[in-house]
Design a protein around this motif. Sequence first.
Motif, mmCIF file in Angstrom:
data_model
loop_
_atom_site.group_PDB
_atom_site.id
_atom_site.type_symbol
_atom_site.label_atom_id
_atom_site.label_comp_id
_atom_site.label_asym_id
_atom_site.label_seq_id
_atom_site.Cartn_x
_atom_site.Cartn_y
_atom_site.Cartn_z
ATOM 1 N N UNK A 128 -1.824 39.463 -5.862
ATOM 2 C CA UNK A 128 -0.716 38.728 -6.553
ATOM 3 C C UNK A 128 -0.913 39.663 -8.002
ATOM 4 N N UNK A 129 -1.753 40.362 -8.311
ATOM 5 C CA UNK A 129 -1.883 40.847 -9.705
ATOM 6 C C UNK A 129 -0.817 41.702 -10.184
ATOM 7 N N UNK A 130 -0.155 41.437 -11.174
ATOM 8 C CA UNK A 130 1.226 42.016 -11.687
ATOM 9 C C UNK A 130 1.061 43.045 -12.471
ATOM 10 N N UNK A 131 0.719 44.238 -11.932
ATOM 11 C CA UNK A 131 0.537 45.652 -12.146
ATOM 12 C C UNK A 131 1.288 46.491 -11.370
ATOM 13 N N UNK A 132 2.248 47.527 -12.060
ATOM 14 C CA UNK A 132 2.976 48.488 -11.377
ATOM 15 C C UNK A 132 2.563 49.997 -12.066
ATOM 16 N N UNK A 133 2.202 50.732 -11.126
ATOM 17 C CA UNK A 133 2.080 50.865 -9.722
ATOM 18 C C UNK A 133 0.701 50.017 -9.367
ATOM 19 N N UNK A 134 0.682 49.530 -8.427
ATOM 20 C CA UNK A 134 -0.698 48.672 -7.909
ATOM 21 C C UNK A 134 -1.796 49.685 -7.491
ATOM 22 N N UNK A 135 -2.791 48.934 -8.242
ATOM 23 C CA UNK A 135 -4.367 49.964 -8.121
ATOM 24 C C UNK A 135 -4.973 50.014 -6.864
ATOM 25 N N UNK A 136 -5.625 51.071 -6.665
ATOM 26 C CA UNK A 136 -6.417 51.250 -5.425
ATOM 27 C C UNK A 136 -7.285 50.002 -5.172
ATOM 28 N N UNK B 141 7.073 41.707 -1.852
ATOM 29 C CA UNK B 141 7.337 40.526 -2.324
ATOM 30 C C UNK B 141 6.462 40.519 -3.761
ATOM 31 N N UNK B 142 5.292 40.866 -3.671
ATOM 32 C CA UNK B 142 4.625 41.012 -4.815
ATOM 33 C C UNK B 142 5.086 41.927 -5.951
ATOM 34 N N UNK B 143 5.733 43.167 -5.582
ATOM 35 C CA UNK B 143 6.320 44.446 -6.364
ATOM 36 C C UNK B 143 7.808 43.553 -6.921
ATOM 37 N N UNK B 144 8.477 42.513 -6.271
ATOM 38 C CA UNK B 144 9.507 41.933 -6.739
ATOM 39 C C UNK B 144 9.154 41.183 -8.166
ATOM 40 N N UNK B 145 8.296 40.317 -7.752
ATOM 41 C CA UNK B 145 7.891 39.279 -8.772
ATOM 42 C C UNK B 145 7.225 40.104 -10.163
ATOM 43 N N UNK B 146 6.656 41.170 -9.922
ATOM 44 C CA UNK B 146 6.227 41.971 -11.040
ATOM 45 C C UNK B 146 7.402 42.728 -11.883
ATOM 46 N N UNK B 147 8.220 43.026 -10.984
ATOM 47 C CA UNK B 147 9.353 43.630 -11.514
ATOM 48 C C UNK B 147 10.269 42.679 -12.420
ATOM 49 N N UNK C 61 12.869 44.819 -24.297
ATOM 50 C CA UNK C 61 12.650 45.323 -25.741
ATOM 51 C C UNK C 61 12.795 46.427 -26.348
ATOM 52 N N UNK C 62 12.857 47.401 -25.376
ATOM 53 C CA UNK C 62 13.138 48.802 -25.604
ATOM 54 C C UNK C 62 14.818 49.105 -25.050
ATOM 55 N N UNK C 63 15.779 48.201 -24.880
ATOM 56 C CA UNK C 63 16.905 48.293 -24.424
ATOM 57 C C UNK C 63 17.136 48.785 -23.296
ATOM 58 N N UNK C 64 16.303 48.613 -22.014
ATOM 59 C CA UNK C 64 16.320 48.973 -20.602
ATOM 60 C C UNK C 64 16.743 47.566 -19.949
ATOM 61 N N UNK C 65 17.927 47.720 -19.373
ATOM 62 C CA UNK C 65 18.563 46.554 -18.543
ATOM 63 C C UNK C 65 18.504 47.121 -17.147
ATOM 64 N N UNK C 66 18.291 46.001 -16.311
ATOM 65 C CA UNK C 66 18.281 46.699 -14.779
ATOM 66 C C UNK C 66 19.451 46.637 -14.141
ATOM 67 N N UNK C 67 19.669 47.590 -13.280
ATOM 68 C CA UNK C 67 21.036 47.570 -12.541
ATOM 69 C C UNK C 67 20.917 46.368 -11.773
ATOM 70 N N UNK C 68 22.028 46.120 -10.996
ATOM 71 C CA UNK C 68 22.603 45.164 -10.200
ATOM 72 C C UNK C 68 22.124 45.085 -8.871
ATOM 73 N N UNK C 69 20.473 45.293 -8.734
ATOM 74 C CA UNK C 69 20.090 45.131 -7.542
ATOM 75 C C UNK C 69 20.011 43.938 -6.726
ATOM 76 N N UNK C 70 20.205 42.748 -7.456
ATOM 77 C CA UNK C 70 20.386 41.418 -6.655
ATOM 78 C C UNK C 70 19.094 41.051 -5.813
ATOM 79 N N UNK C 71 18.017 41.660 -6.317
ATOM 80 C CA UNK C 71 16.688 41.359 -5.844
ATOM 81 C C UNK C 71 16.442 42.115 -4.477
ATOM 82 N N UNK C 72 17.131 43.089 -4.105
ATOM 83 C CA UNK C 72 17.246 43.525 -2.698
ATOM 84 C C UNK C 72 16.389 44.834 -2.698
#
Length: 535
Positions: A24-32, A509-515, A524-535
């Motif tokens: 469940x930890x919110x880290x990308x990339x997920x650790x060993x 699922x964990x990755x999507x939550x963290x993303x 904060x640095x001007x990066x907006x996500x593309x329209x991936x619609x959670x897919x």
Amino acid sequence: MKYTKSVGFFFIWIVGLMAFTDLRAQIIPYPLSKMALEGEFVLKAGMPIVAGEGLRTEAEFLSTYLNEGFVTPSPILASGNGIHLRLDENLSDSLGNEGYSLVIDGAIEIVAATSTGVFYGIQTLKQLLPRDFSDSVPGQVMISNTIIVDKPRFSWRAFMLDDCRNFMGEEVVKKMLDQMAMLKMNVFHWHLTDDQAWRIEIKKYPKLAEVGGTRKDTQLARGSDERVGKPQTGYYTQAQIKEIIRYAKERHIVIVPEIEMPGHAMAAIAAYPWIGSLGTTQEVPVTFGKMEDSFNVADPRVVGFLKDVLDEVVALFPGEAIHIGGDEVNYNPWKNSESITDYMRLNGLSTPMDLQIYFTNQISTYLAGKGKRMMGWNDILGHDIHNERDSSSAKAEQTLEKSSIVHFWKGDLGLVEAAAKGGYEVVNSNHWDTYLDYTYRRLPLSKSYAFDPIPAGLPEVYHGKILGLGTQIWTEYTRTESAMLQQVFPRLLAYAEVGWTIPKNKNYDRFLETAEAMKVQLNQVGIKFGDYAGK
């Protein structure tokens, strides 16, 4: 700190507890391995950073980040209490050159065999802080006590920016390097030359950038006769490139420049027409696709010209690999040239592909003499990956030098296995799985996340030949920074985890939550996500 009295023993112990990894930890990339402990640690504004010898740059990086959030400097000390950064060369066998341990339990300690590992431990620590930390936080934050032991799955975790088709500039490059560092991606593949532009200053041949760096217009859309309606110009001076290399090095990122040859060369040929095969190229193309002209590699003067260019490239870039492209060469000018076909006969070369491999091996040998390795798209192996050759020239007789790094992008995945079995090291960038210019419908986030650089069925004995992966943004029809970023994010997050995280620790699922949680700091640095619609 009780867990790090014997770090070697500690690593063995924690790996034995990997079943307790907290997915469940919110880290990308997920650790060993990540294990939650009881309680929390209070990180206060101005807490010192205690850095061992050789870690000044990493300590300054962390101090700057903490100062941005707390608006209070964190002094860097050689000893005492605080956040401890430490090197332990005994960890090299267990954690390699990029692994680290991070323990938060009454204190914070990051230990690694190298400064790179410590730097990656700092990136993980940053992700354990509140997502809006660098925006505005009170004078202290609470961090859950935890133990993380981590190292990457692959040694090559690359992002490629095509700076030719649409010029992005120094600040955009640095922004991408910052995001790569956060995601523990370690190779910036910089596409600097192509048919539509030459973006690197070469002092011996100044017209390469002065002429090749400008085109009169730009095709508006694929297959369209419409144009943007204005010229585009821009290139990087060698001083700018040195600054970007310095910036990348501080973030433990190696830059691999791509200087295309023998194809994708028309911007260079427009600057110096004598280096081309046709003798008719006078302007930098404004359209995209497979162009007609290429370098006349049967002319020793042209080969000497390219070696001169590579001399300046090698002097600039300290990394081991130099990418020469080598893809999508139009052979018709070679076939129709009497001087080129004569050269082929004299050198026992049966087909244009043999001529390309012969030339490529010349460049490989030249670079090896300068302590570099040549890298190229998998066209350089000689396979007919575009299914465009007639039966008389479908198979090349020349063999590519084994020292070459093969960058797979197109063809049957069996070619990856064949290359690995043939002794080549391979970076897997299968275009169906890694091309960020593709729409999210064609390459959804879920497919990016599911990509495995090791093809299914590849015998384990050859897994070590797969260095890792690259993901690419080609910018033909991506003209602005904001459009480019929306194509790249959030898919870049997925590729970071593909390159770092072992398969059994991946969880979409964990990755999507963290993303979703990371959107805050990226905004904060001007990066907006593309329209991936959670897919």
